[in-house]
Design an enzyme around this catalytic site. Structure first.
Site, PDB file in Angstrom:
ATOM      1  CE  LYS A   1      -5.133  -2.247  -1.858  1.00 53.55           C
ATOM      2  NZ  LYS A   1      -5.681  -1.183  -2.711  1.00 53.55           N
TER       3      LYS A   1
ATOM      4  CG  ASP B   1      -2.816   0.792  -3.914  1.00 57.67           C
ATOM      5  OD1 ASP B   1      -1.925   0.969  -4.763  1.00 57.67           O
ATOM      6  OD2 ASP B   1      -3.843   0.100  -4.123  1.00 57.67           O
ATOM      7  CG  LEU B   2      -2.547   7.444  -2.734  1.00 60.99           C
ATOM      8  CD1 LEU B   2      -2.317   8.834  -2.159  1.00 60.99           C
ATOM      9  CD2 LEU B   2      -4.035   7.240  -3.027  1.00 60.99           C
ATOM     10  CE  LYS B   3      -2.504   0.414  -8.281  1.00 57.37           C
ATOM     11  NZ  LYS B   3      -3.536   0.554  -7.237  1.00 57.37           N
ATOM     12  CG  PHE B   4       2.597   8.912  -5.821  1.00 61.34           C
ATOM     13  CD1 PHE B   4       1.425   9.672  -5.793  1.00 61.34           C
ATOM     14  CD2 PHE B   4       3.171   8.538  -4.620  1.00 61.34           C
ATOM     15  CE1 PHE B   4       0.851  10.055  -4.583  1.00 61.34           C
ATOM     16  CE2 PHE B   4       2.606   8.927  -3.402  1.00 61.34           C
ATOM     17  CZ  PHE B   4       1.454   9.676  -3.391  1.00 61.34           C
TER      18      PHE B   4
ATOM     19  CG  ASP C   1       3.485  14.005 -12.080  1.00 58.27           C
ATOM     20  OD1 ASP C   1       4.151  14.633 -12.925  1.00 58.27           O
ATOM     21  OD2 ASP C   1       2.369  14.381 -11.651  1.00 58.27           O
TER      22      ASP C   1
ATOM     23  CB  THR D   1       5.692  15.828  -9.374  1.00 57.66           C
ATOM     24  OG1 THR D   1       5.947  17.056 -10.064  1.00 57.66           O
ATOM     25  CG2 THR D   1       4.277  15.818  -8.846  1.00 57.66           C
TER      26      THR D   1
ATOM     27  CB  THR E   1      -3.848  -7.557 -12.508  1.00 60.70           C
ATOM     28  OG1 THR E   1      -4.583  -6.705 -11.631  1.00 60.70           O
ATOM     29  CG2 THR E   1      -2.622  -8.072 -11.805  1.00 60.70           C
TER      30      THR E   1
ATOM     31  NE  ARG F   1     -12.086 -12.731  -4.503  1.00 64.05           N
ATOM     32  CZ  ARG F   1     -11.459 -11.562  -4.322  1.00 64.05           C
ATOM     33  NH1 ARG F   1     -10.356 -11.487  -3.597  1.00 64.05           N
ATOM     34  NH2 ARG F   1     -11.945 -10.457  -4.856  1.00 64.05           N
TER      35      ARG F   1
ATOM     36  CD  GLN G   1      -8.811  -9.290  -8.100  1.00 63.14           C
ATOM     37  OE1 GLN G   1      -8.159  -9.412  -9.132  1.00 63.14           O
ATOM     38  NE2 GLN G   1      -8.505  -8.396  -7.175  1.00 63.14           N
TER      39      GLN G   1
ATOM     40  N   GLY H   1      -9.288  -7.825  -0.027  1.00 69.19           N
ATOM     41  CA  GLY H   1     -10.380  -6.869   0.122  1.00 69.19           C
ATOM     42  C   GLY H   1     -11.675  -7.575   0.442  1.00 69.19           C
ATOM     43  NE  ARG H   2     -13.922  -7.231  -4.532  1.00 65.49           N
ATOM     44  CZ  ARG H   2     -13.840  -7.274  -5.850  1.00 65.49           C
ATOM     45  NH1 ARG H   2     -14.916  -7.097  -6.576  1.00 65.49           N
ATOM     46  NH2 ARG H   2     -12.666  -7.485  -6.439  1.00 65.49           N
TER      47      ARG H   2
END
Ligand code: C5P
Length: 233
Positions: free
Chosen positions: A31, A58-61, A63, A67, A122, A183, A192, A212-213
């Site tokens: 991601k 994951d740019l969460k458009f 608009d 666009t 979230t 987790r 989180q 991720g982490r």
């Protein structure tokens, strides 16, 4: 293969490529979010796609439909596997996103990316929903936006572990549910709050897990990915 999408939440292209090189073949995909994309732009996506990686952009458009459609067209040309928009942009915006992915992919004779929606971030609570004038229960709003995304032709949604069962029951078995907040019992939860283990998230109905982490901050990212992958089996 497992259902793990590793969030490449790092600042440099070098760090992202080093992680991808260690994890390629051990996870389902990567991601790329606004942090890395704002620093390095499409070249980071290009490189991963050229190496055969599945990329969730994951740019969460959010608009106007025209666009967003253009942005989704550009993401399709980059060859991403999955891309997302905000469901609160409405039915017309989401339909324009799906149509753009279909059209651009057809013109290039390539597979279209999955287009999914963010329902409620979230980080929002019922209190912060009130700040922006949205009344009612958070779960109702999540369910409403997931149903709207499905009716607009989207392939799925991003959902917190707590929302998986509700969305699965409303949207059926083939709607993709992409779940962050994964987790294990021994992991540091970081910021989180609502987490589930990989095994429990899949049992609840998640389709893909964004991690991720627990992987990228581990001393041995590949070993951490293998441990989570074992939970998925
Ligand atoms: O490090 P961690 O496993 O918490 O990373 C989760 C990833 O999923 C991050 O990239 C975060 O931005 C993203 N995400 C999230 N919650 C959402 C949507 C995306 O944690 N609702």
């Amino acid at each position: 293969m497992n259902q793990i999408l590793v969030a490449l939440d790092v600042d440099t292209a070098g760090a992202a490529h080093a992680l991808a090189d260690q994890l390629r073949g051990h996870v389902y995909g990567f991601k790329i979010g606004s942090r890395l994309f704002t620093s390095h732009g499409p070249s980071i996506v290009d490189t991963l796609v050229a190496r055969g990686d599945r990329v969730f952009l994951d740019l969460k458009f959010h608009d106007i439909p025209n666009t967003v459609a253009s942005a989704i067209g550009a993401a399709t040309r980059l060859g991403v596997w999955m891309v997302n928009v905000h469901a609160s942009g409405g039915h017309a915006m989401m339909k324009a996103a799906r149509d753009a992915a279909d059209n651009e992919a057809a013109q290039r004779s390539q597979a279209r990316p999955l287009v999914i929606a963010v329902t409620m971030l979230t980080s929002l609570s019922e209190e912060t929903m009130g700040e922006i004038g949205v009344a009612g229960a958070l779960a109702d709003q999540v369910g409403r936006l997931a149903t709207l995304a499905q009716s607009a032709g989207l392939d799925g949604v991003v959902a917190s572990p707590q929302e998986i069962a509700l969305i699965r029951s409303r949207c059926g078995p083939s709607f993709a549910i992409v779940t962050p907040g994964i987790r294990s019992a021994s992991d540091d939860k970081g910021d989180q709050r609502r987490t589930l283990s990989a095994r429990d998230a899949l049992a609840a109905g998640a389709s893909y897990l964004v991690v991720g982490r627990p992987i990228i901050a581990a001393a041995d990212p590949r070993a951490a990915a293998e441990r989570i992958a074992a939970e998925c089996r």
